[in-house]
Scaffold this active site. Sequence first.
Site, PDB file in Angstrom:
ATOM      1  N   MET A   1     -11.445   3.917  -8.432  1.00 44.68           N
ATOM      2  CA  MET A   1     -10.866   4.293  -7.161  1.00 44.68           C
ATOM      3  C   MET A   1      -9.385   4.596  -7.374  1.00 44.68           C
ATOM      4  O   MET A   1      -8.577   3.679  -7.431  1.00 44.68           O
ATOM      5  CB  MET A   1     -11.050   3.162  -6.156  1.00 44.68           C
ATOM      6  CG  MET A   1     -10.370   3.434  -4.846  1.00 44.68           C
ATOM      7  SD  MET A   1     -10.965   2.370  -3.539  1.00 44.68           S
ATOM      8  CE  MET A   1      -9.616   1.228  -3.413  1.00 44.68           C
ATOM      9  N   PRO A   2      -9.023   5.863  -7.496  1.00 48.59           N
ATOM     10  CA  PRO A   2      -7.614   6.204  -7.668  1.00 48.59           C
ATOM     11  C   PRO A   2      -6.809   5.915  -6.400  1.00 48.59           C
ATOM     12  O   PRO A   2      -7.302   6.069  -5.277  1.00 48.59           O
ATOM     13  CB  PRO A   2      -7.630   7.703  -7.937  1.00 48.59           C
ATOM     14  CG  PRO A   2      -9.025   8.036  -8.284  1.00 48.59           C
ATOM     15  CD  PRO A   2      -9.887   7.026  -7.620  1.00 48.59           C
ATOM     16  N   TYR A   3      -5.590   5.491  -6.624  1.00 39.42           N
ATOM     17  CA  TYR A   3      -4.637   5.261  -5.538  1.00 39.42           C
ATOM     18  C   TYR A   3      -3.374   6.030  -5.894  1.00 39.42           C
ATOM     19  O   TYR A   3      -2.807   5.823  -6.969  1.00 39.42           O
ATOM     20  CB  TYR A   3      -4.323   3.764  -5.403  1.00 39.42           C
ATOM     21  CG  TYR A   3      -3.190   3.462  -4.454  1.00 39.42           C
ATOM     22  CD1 TYR A   3      -3.420   3.319  -3.096  1.00 39.42           C
ATOM     23  CD2 TYR A   3      -1.881   3.348  -4.923  1.00 39.42           C
ATOM     24  CE1 TYR A   3      -2.378   3.046  -2.223  1.00 39.42           C
ATOM     25  CE2 TYR A   3      -0.837   3.080  -4.049  1.00 39.42           C
ATOM     26  CZ  TYR A   3      -1.085   2.929  -2.711  1.00 39.42           C
ATOM     27  OH  TYR A   3      -0.064   2.676  -1.850  1.00 39.42           O
ATOM     28  N   VAL A  41      -7.691   7.345  -2.720  1.00 42.72           N
ATOM     29  CA  VAL A  41      -6.774   6.954  -1.649  1.00 42.72           C
ATOM     30  C   VAL A  41      -5.413   7.594  -1.905  1.00 42.72           C
ATOM     31  O   VAL A  41      -4.870   7.495  -3.009  1.00 42.72           O
ATOM     32  CB  VAL A  41      -6.622   5.413  -1.595  1.00 42.72           C
ATOM     33  CG1 VAL A  41      -5.597   5.007  -0.545  1.00 42.72           C
ATOM     34  CG2 VAL A  41      -7.963   4.753  -1.349  1.00 42.72           C
TER      35      VAL A  41
END
Length: 73
Positions: A1-3, A41
Amino acid sequence: MPYVNIQITREGATPGQKAELIAGVTKLLVDVLGKNPATTVVVIDEVDTDNWGIGGLPVLDYRAAQAAKEEKP
């Protein structure tokens, strides 16, 4: 999940411009790293210019100094 956290000065970026940033960064992560856009995100923080410095100067002073340099022949 990249932020991804994007910080910009608070100088009137429109909701449309922010939406373009979010979509563009998400697309970049999909295209380059194959990330799932549904779990990517992106947060945009707007910072008052009083709280932003470049080269040891408040950003507005820095910009003024750069503009003065450009005006000189």
